[in-house]
Design a protein around this motif. Sequence first.
Motif, PDB file in Angstrom:
ATOM      1  N   GLN A   1       0.689  32.064  41.077  1.00  0.00           N
ATOM      2  CA  GLN A   1       1.878  32.898  41.159  1.00  0.00           C
ATOM      3  C   GLN A   1       2.846  32.585  40.020  1.00  0.00           C
ATOM      4  O   GLN A   1       2.882  31.466  39.506  1.00  0.00           O
ATOM      5  CB  GLN A   1       2.593  32.702  42.496  1.00  0.00           C
ATOM      6  N   LYS A   2       3.650  33.561  39.663  1.00  0.00           N
ATOM      7  CA  LYS A   2       4.645  33.373  38.617  1.00  0.00           C
ATOM      8  C   LYS A   2       5.892  32.728  39.217  1.00  0.00           C
ATOM      9  O   LYS A   2       6.230  32.953  40.369  1.00  0.00           O
ATOM     10  CB  LYS A   2       4.995  34.713  37.979  1.00  0.00           C
ATOM     11  N   TYR A   3       6.605  31.969  38.364  1.00  0.00           N
ATOM     12  CA  TYR A   3       7.793  31.284  38.848  1.00  0.00           C
ATOM     13  C   TYR A   3       8.858  32.266  39.326  1.00  0.00           C
ATOM     14  O   TYR A   3       9.606  31.986  40.268  1.00  0.00           O
ATOM     15  CB  TYR A   3       8.370  30.378  37.754  1.00  0.00           C
ATOM     16  N   LYS A   4       8.921  33.441  38.702  1.00  0.00           N
ATOM     17  CA  LYS A   4       9.931  34.422  39.099  1.00  0.00           C
ATOM     18  C   LYS A   4       9.661  34.980  40.498  1.00  0.00           C
ATOM     19  O   LYS A   4      10.524  35.620  41.095  1.00  0.00           O
ATOM     20  CB  LYS A   4      10.001  35.566  38.086  1.00  0.00           C
ATOM     21  N   ASP A   5       8.479  34.703  41.034  1.00  0.00           N
ATOM     22  CA  ASP A   5       8.155  35.167  42.381  1.00  0.00           C
ATOM     23  C   ASP A   5       8.639  34.212  43.467  1.00  0.00           C
ATOM     24  O   ASP A   5       8.470  34.491  44.664  1.00  0.00           O
ATOM     25  CB  ASP A   5       6.635  35.348  42.531  1.00  0.00           C
TER      26      ASP A   5
ATOM     27  N   LEU B   1       5.235  28.562  46.263  1.00  0.00           N
ATOM     28  CA  LEU B   1       4.632  28.942  44.992  1.00  0.00           C
ATOM     29  C   LEU B   1       3.146  28.619  45.016  1.00  0.00           C
ATOM     30  O   LEU B   1       2.717  27.522  44.700  1.00  0.00           O
ATOM     31  CB  LEU B   1       5.320  28.217  43.836  1.00  0.00           C
TER      32      LEU B   1
END
Length: 276
Positions: free
Chosen positions: A115-119, A111
């Motif tokens: 960046q987004k957590y869903k990534d 991460l």
Amino acid sequence: MSQIKKEQTLDEKWENATIANNFIFYKVMRNNPDICKELLEILLEFRIERIEMSQEEEINIDFDSKGIRMDVYAKDADGLKVYNIELQATDTKELPERSRYYQGIIDVDLLKSGQKYKDMKTSFVIFICVDDIFGAGLPKYTFENLCQEDPKIKLNDRAYKYFFISKNCDRILDERQKAFLRMVTENKASDDFTDKIKSLVDDAKRNTLWRKQFMEWEREKTYIREDAMEQKAVEAARNLLNEGIAPEVISRCVALPLEQVLELQKELAAEPAPAN
């Protein structure tokens, strides 16, 4: 009358090492990505197009906080999955906590800032164990986060942890998994894949650089273990001195030289008394 088992020399340890030795396992998997990929496919039971091994090779030793780290870290070619796999021949009594540590390391690595957590990628932390560390007799233990109030509800954080138990391999249904896990405990090849593993282990033990690294690694483990044992003996001696036990008795009980115990006694006498 039971016989005391003679400790192996470093040369004997190297000559007798099999795929069950975590150093050998690490070297074979780390330097043969195709074999590592095939093993991951066998254990996880799904196809993997290609894996990319981590760029840097590290053999970290840190007994105080994390035990010996000898894990193989790989990423899927499509960038959607990551794999962390380690062979652990002895029960160090902290493998569940180590799986949590590895998971944290993976998440921090993947991460990146912004960046987004869903990534975050789907991650698989895999331990191949000899002993059944959970004691339930299962050949495989799979963990993912579930709701305690309703186990049908999954957290869906895409973080999975697997513990394969080679001693219980006869209870596993998949024949390829069984063949590999049996090889870990018996050092016998019984199919094409374990034949390849056997050959690679033999090749690894002819590598003079790896032999030198193994010797240094084993020596370092011994130094750290002996240092930890001495620290425990010193702490025990201090506690016994505080109880008024004679230094001569303490020296025999904790296996410290009498001179060292007497020096500890002087240090304790010089310390300020605790405030009431």
